[in-house]
Design an enzyme around this catalytic site. Structure first.
Site, PDB file in Angstrom:
ATOM      1  N   ASP A  84      15.207 -20.505  34.504  1.00 21.13           N
ATOM      2  CA  ASP A  84      15.574 -19.988  35.821  1.00 21.13           C
ATOM      3  C   ASP A  84      14.904 -20.795  36.925  1.00 21.13           C
ATOM      4  OD1 ASP A  84      16.951 -18.124  34.454  1.00 21.13           O
ATOM      5  OD2 ASP A  84      15.854 -16.385  35.217  1.00 21.13           O
ATOM      6  N   TYR A  87      16.572 -24.062  37.446  1.00 17.49           N
ATOM      7  CA  TYR A  87      17.861 -23.839  38.102  1.00 17.49           C
ATOM      8  C   TYR A  87      17.647 -23.611  39.595  1.00 17.49           C
ATOM      9  CZ  TYR A  87      22.351 -21.857  39.347  1.00 17.49           C
ATOM     10  OH  TYR A  87      23.555 -21.620  39.958  1.00 17.49           O
ATOM     11  N   ASP A  88      16.681 -22.752  39.914  1.00 17.56           N
ATOM     12  CA  ASP A  88      16.431 -22.448  41.319  1.00 17.56           C
ATOM     13  C   ASP A  88      16.036 -23.695  42.106  1.00 17.56           C
ATOM     14  OD1 ASP A  88      17.054 -19.849  40.912  1.00 17.56           O
ATOM     15  OD2 ASP A  88      14.984 -19.134  40.816  1.00 17.56           O
ATOM     16  N   GLU A 165      42.411  -7.305  21.827  1.00 19.43           N
ATOM     17  CA  GLU A 165      41.397  -7.616  22.841  1.00 19.43           C
ATOM     18  C   GLU A 165      40.826  -6.329  23.416  1.00 19.43           C
ATOM     19  OE1 GLU A 165      43.246 -10.214  25.829  1.00 19.43           O
ATOM     20  OE2 GLU A 165      44.742 -10.704  24.316  1.00 19.43           O
ATOM     21  N   LYS A 167      39.894  -3.702  26.063  1.00 16.85           N
ATOM     22  CA  LYS A 167      40.497  -3.406  27.365  1.00 16.85           C
ATOM     23  C   LYS A 167      39.367  -3.025  28.310  1.00 16.85           C
ATOM     24  CE  LYS A 167      44.355  -0.833  29.368  1.00 16.85           C
ATOM     25  NZ  LYS A 167      43.683  -0.173  30.495  1.00 16.85           N
ATOM     26  N   ASP A 169      37.196  -1.934  31.434  1.00 15.85           N
ATOM     27  CA  ASP A 169      37.434  -0.889  32.411  1.00 15.85           C
ATOM     28  C   ASP A 169      36.810  -1.330  33.733  1.00 15.85           C
ATOM     29  OD1 ASP A 169      38.284   1.469  33.420  1.00 15.85           O
ATOM     30  OD2 ASP A 169      36.685   2.684  32.552  1.00 15.85           O
ATOM     31  N   ARG A 188      45.098  -5.910  42.071  1.00 15.94           N
ATOM     32  CA  ARG A 188      46.392  -5.618  41.458  1.00 15.94           C
ATOM     33  C   ARG A 188      47.304  -4.850  42.411  1.00 15.94           C
ATOM     34  NH1 ARG A 188      49.099  -1.761  38.831  1.00 15.94           N
ATOM     35  NH2 ARG A 188      50.477  -2.427  37.175  1.00 15.94           N
ATOM     36  N   TYR A 282      42.200 -12.807  30.981  1.00 16.52           N
ATOM     37  CA  TYR A 282      42.972 -12.465  29.785  1.00 16.52           C
ATOM     38  C   TYR A 282      44.438 -12.878  29.813  1.00 16.52           C
ATOM     39  CZ  TYR A 282      43.677  -8.146  32.498  1.00 16.52           C
ATOM     40  OH  TYR A 282      43.941  -7.232  33.481  1.00 16.52           O
ATOM     41  N   LYS A 392      48.516  -7.279  21.528  1.00 14.26           N
ATOM     42  CA  LYS A 392      49.595  -8.061  22.138  1.00 14.26           C
ATOM     43  C   LYS A 392      50.303  -8.882  21.075  1.00 14.26           C
ATOM     44  CE  LYS A 392      47.365  -8.910  26.596  1.00 14.26           C
ATOM     45  NZ  LYS A 392      46.556  -9.890  27.334  1.00 14.26           N
ATOM     46  N   LYS A 416      44.355   3.565  22.994  1.00  9.33           N
ATOM     47  CA  LYS A 416      43.343   4.332  23.725  1.00  9.33           C
ATOM     48  C   LYS A 416      42.392   5.012  22.759  1.00  9.33           C
ATOM     49  CE  LYS A 416      44.424   4.157  28.098  1.00  9.33           C
ATOM     50  NZ  LYS A 416      43.527   3.621  29.087  1.00  9.33           N
ATOM     51  N   CYS A 513      15.327  31.448  41.773  1.00 13.32           N
ATOM     52  CA  CYS A 513      15.923  30.151  42.100  1.00 13.32           C
ATOM     53  C   CYS A 513      14.856  29.058  42.012  1.00 13.32           C
ATOM     54  CB  CYS A 513      16.497  30.207  43.513  1.00 13.32           C
ATOM     55  SG  CYS A 513      17.015  28.610  44.133  1.00 13.32           S
ATOM     56  N   CYS A 516      14.111  27.742  45.727  1.00 14.60           N
ATOM     57  CA  CYS A 516      13.502  28.522  46.800  1.00 14.60           C
ATOM     58  C   CYS A 516      12.723  29.728  46.264  1.00 14.60           C
ATOM     59  CB  CYS A 516      14.576  29.021  47.765  1.00 14.60           C
ATOM     60  SG  CYS A 516      15.662  30.244  47.028  1.00 14.60           S
ATOM     61  N   CYS A 531      21.906  32.349  43.625  1.00 16.42           N
ATOM     62  CA  CYS A 531      20.714  32.514  44.446  1.00 16.42           C
ATOM     63  C   CYS A 531      21.170  33.217  45.718  1.00 16.42           C
ATOM     64  CB  CYS A 531      20.110  31.150  44.788  1.00 16.42           C
ATOM     65  SG  CYS A 531      18.950  31.218  46.159  1.00 16.42           S
ATOM     66  N   CYS A 536      18.231  29.214  51.342  1.00 11.21           N
ATOM     67  CA  CYS A 536      17.793  28.396  50.198  1.00 11.21           C
ATOM     68  C   CYS A 536      18.050  26.912  50.490  1.00 11.21           C
ATOM     69  CB  CYS A 536      18.574  28.821  48.955  1.00 11.21           C
ATOM     70  SG  CYS A 536      18.342  27.729  47.568  1.00 11.21           S
TER      71      CYS A 536
END
Ligand SMILES: [Zn+2]
Length: 787
Positions: A84, A87-88, A165, A167, A169, A188, A282, A392, A416, A513, A516, A531, A536
């Site tokens: 690192d 790189y820096d 592949e 999927k 999220d 999209r 993809y 696919k 799914k 509670c 409170c 409560c 409160c």
């Protein structure tokens, strides 16, 4: 070896070259795994004379190329070549050279990935080919049916039939490349039109700004290309982001997908740059000039001039991108560079993209089912969230033959997660939450566990009865299920409690509670414990959170932590008090005050809501029982305005409530329960006090619009127009004329379109759409004659 020949002074390890006021620092790279094999390239070098070395343009370009190589190895291949630190230093050297020679800066320099100035808004971007969605299957029967529909596979039985592949999220992006240069990134959207987010996307280090011409004998880069992929926020980065937001008193992102989408859809690209986003490619779509309609030679020249402009200009003019890509269409498989989807995946990797390391190709259905089972198990170990796996058809000619039905391609399905997926984890504690009406709800605190591709750490327990019915004890191993993406639920104690070792402790519903210490009572008619202390702090906090939340008044930057602290400091007791807060108040919150920048932002955010909140959102924000956001929309027109409401409640409350009640009962969608609840809430003198305090703080919600006064009987009423190409005025002005005359303007041609108005260089997709739907194409003059 290589480095020493060209720039012996730059990597002076104990004295980096002087940097200027550049605020750009590379995003925090947390991991520091690296291989030693290339670090010896970066020997201590010499020659800095203190005045800054001179370096030639060619040397600068080599530096950039080297930095880009290291960045690619780190971010895309996940196999860093240098430390690192090294790189820096190289990064700062490039920055320093660029600061001295601004004219040299190449658009694909890694230093450009820090984000430009904030944008005023997102512009719409039409995709050169629609981004399809996927049909879902939920079990192997669904896959068998899919396999049967595919019928005979590709011409070559040697070609594996499927790819499988993960999927991911996250947020889908479509990237456009011209001659290997990134010219546009767009979300999209609805699959045809998305939002342009190029400045944001360039800050994502796994998105190549220029494509590598291909290694390992791979494919060259096609002239015009659309790459589809998913932007995700890896889990560790997600956790760090939420920690930072907690510390700043900002609301947490609910899940990594929201965080990824929220990070890309930032008008300020510098915020996007600060998030460790990842892009995984993809789909590659090679685009070609659409010759349909017989392009004129002059058109051809204009097209080539535009295309050349895309390669050379900096910054890139999105109007030119639109002109060029509107004329392109996907290249048929027969003339394309790939025979299979797998080849396209390999080519994308060669061009410099990250592709998913878990992608697999499968000979046939049987192997695909086995691979799905394997990957299903592995999902819990991945560092980003997935919501299924995609199967696919590998052979692209078969894909093309199968085509798509509506918006679903027939050659791919999303497999799914089975909704019944159950995991076992530890019940660490049972906490209670106090709602804004005082309702006390138990909440299971779980040892974090991966479930259906996401991490869960809590589960709802509706009430005391449920805790008893499940016989839960703190420390138990419990079975947890997440059904259809909702909040997970506890099914029961694992193995009927036979795993208990005696360390488990029973849990008792609190009698006071926890916030409170006030008494907890049960409503006669419901199993809910509440409560009953009206002051409160937990209830107050929940009410203010509700008021300030996204679906209500939406005060940006006012997170739950700050609300708690404002209440604890006695600065607010209700949401109305927010409108009386001053900057010094915020700076002096008990404990550690709010930072000045944050405090100013919050003051501005509150101020904006004074005049920009609709009356319906304001009413919803009051948290009256049974008044949800839709009901609030129905009630708002009956109330009129906040001032009117205060006046009537002050002067003739009973008459007012009587007639309001009658009006509510006449309103479709408002029932007697709602009417009674509104009546109860408004007849409480404390409510009038609260409303007056809002009003005194300058809160002035926008009354509902009177029935819209569009030119209903204008000359264009009932007609829908699609505008394309260059006209005598900006298209927005022409659109305004159409609307003023009672017409509608739409972005895409459909059966509902009355006319397509074509200016110069109309978009080919719109002209084609007009032909497809038998819509008349007219010119601007004809449109004006109709006005
Ligand atoms: Zn309480």
């Amino acid at each position: 070896m290589y480095v020493q020949t060209w720039v012996p002074w730059v990597l002076c390890l104990d004295r980096p070259p002087p940097t200027t006021q550049f605020t750009a620092t590379p995003a925090r790279r947390v991991r520091s795994r690296f291989t030693m094999n290339e670090t010896h390239d970066l020997h201590v070098l010499h020659g800095d004379d203190g005045n800054g070395p001179t370096v030639t343009l060619a040397e600068y370009r080599e530096l950039v190329a080297r930095l880009a190589k290291f960045a690619h190895a780190y971010y895309v291949l996940d196999a860093p070549l240098v430390t690192d630190d090294a790189y820096d230093r190289l990064y700062r050297s490039v920055e320093a050279v660029e600061a001295r020679n601004p004219a040299w800066v190449v658009p694909d320099s890694p230093t450009r990935r820090v984000g430009g100035p904030p944008l005023a808004g997102f512009r719409k971007a039409r995709h050169p080919a629609p981004l399809l969605s996927l049909a879902n299957v939920f079990d192997s029967d669904g896959l068998v049916a899919f396999d049967r529909r595919i019928g005979v596979a590709g011409p070559d039985p040697e070609i594996p039939r499927y790819t499988v592949e993960p999927k991911l999220d996250g947020l889908t992006l479509a990237l456009l490349y011209a001659d290997g240069r990134l010219v546009r990134a767009a979300t999209r959207g609805d699959g045809e039109i998305g939002e342009e987010v190029t400045p944001q996307a360039t800050t994502i280090r796994t998105i190549p700004l220029t494509l590598s011409m291909g290694v390992n004998g791979g494919q060259g880069v096609p002239r015009f290309l659309m790459i589809r992929g998913e932007v995700t926020l890896p889990l560790d980065a997600f956790a760090r982001l939420n920690e930072a937001r907690d510390a700043a008193g900002e609301a947490n992102y609910q899940n990594p997908r929201n965080a990824a989408a929220g990070s890309v859809r930032q008008l300020d690209p510098r915020i996007t740059a600060s998030r460790a986003l990842r892009f995984t490619a993809y789909t590659a779509t090679v685009l070609t000039l659409d010759e349909g309609g017989g392009a004129l030679p002059l058109d051809q020249l204009a097209f080539e001039a535009d295309a050349a402009d895309l390669v050379a200009s900096d910054p890139i003019d999105q109007d030119v991108v639109t002109r060029v890509f509107d004329r392109l269409r996907p290249l048929g498989v027969a003339s394309g560079p790939f025979a299979t989807h797998w080849e396209a995946l390999l080519a994308m990797r060669d061009w410099g993209f990250r592709t998913n390391p878990h992608n697999r190709q499968c000979v046939g259905l049987e192997e695909a089912v086995a691979v799905l089972a394997d990957l299903q198990e592995l999902r819990a170990t991945w560092d980003e969230e997935t919501d299924g796996l995609v199967v696919k058809v590998n052979d692209l000619a078969t894909q093309e033959r199968l085509g798509s039905v509506a918006k679903d391609p027939r050659w791919a399905v999303a497999y799914k997660v089975a909704v019944s997926e159950v995991v076992v984890t530890r019940l660490l504690d049972i906490a209670v939450q106090i709602g804004r009406t005082g309702a006390v709800t138990p909440l299971a605190v779980l040892e974090p566990v991966r479930l259906g591709g996401v991490t869960v750490s809590s589960a709802t327990l509706h009430n005391d009865d449920q805790v008893r019915a499940l016989d839960l004890r703190i420390g138990d191993w419990v079975r947890v299920q997440r059904a259809g993406g909702v909040i997970p639920a506890i099914l029961g104690v694992d193995l009927d409690g036979s795993r208990r070792d005696g360390q488990e402790t029973e849990w008792a519903f609190p009698t006071a509670c926890p916030a409170c210490d006030g008494p907890i009572a049960r409503d006669g008619d419901e199993a809910v414990a509440r409560c009953t202390n009206a002051s409160c702090p937990a209830q107050r906090s929940a009410r203010v959170r509700h008021f300030a939340g996204r679906s209500a008044v939406d005060i940006a930057g006012l997170g739950g932590n700050w609300i708690d602290r404002l209440i604890a400091s006695g600065l607010i007791t209700s949401a109305a008090d927010l409108y009386h807060l001053t900057l010094p108040d915020l700076l002096a919150i008990d404990g550690q005050g709010m930072g000045e920048i944050l405090a100013r932002k919050l003051c501005d955010a509150i101020d904006r809501t004074r005049r920009q909140t609709s009356l319906a959102r304001f009413l919803f924000g009051l948290g009256i029982r049974h008044v949800g956001s839709e009901t609030a929309e129905l009630v708002a027109p009956l109330v009129g305005s906040l001032d009117a409401l205060c006046d009537r409640l002050r002067t003739d409350r009973d008459d007012f409530l009587g007639s309001l009640g009658a009006q509510m009962l006449e309103t479709k969608g408002v029932g007697p329960v709602v009417a009674q609840s509104v009546n109860d809430a408004l007849s409480n003198p404390a409510m009038l006090e609260l409303l007056e305090r809002f009003s005194a703080g300058g809160m002035s919600p926008v009354p509902p619009a009177q029935s819209p006064k569009t030119a209903e009987d204008g000359p264009l009423s009932g007609k829908t127009f699609v505008l394309t190409g260059a006209m005598s005025e900006p298209r927005e002005s022409i659109a305004a004329l159409v609307v003023a005359a009672g017409g509608k303007v739409s972005d895409s041609v459909s059966g509902a379109t009355s006319f397509v108005v074509a200016g110069e260089k109309p978009g080919s997709s719109k002209i084609k759409g007009a032909a497809k739907h038998s819509v008349t194409v007219i010119n601007e003059e004809a449109l004006r004659s109709m006005l």
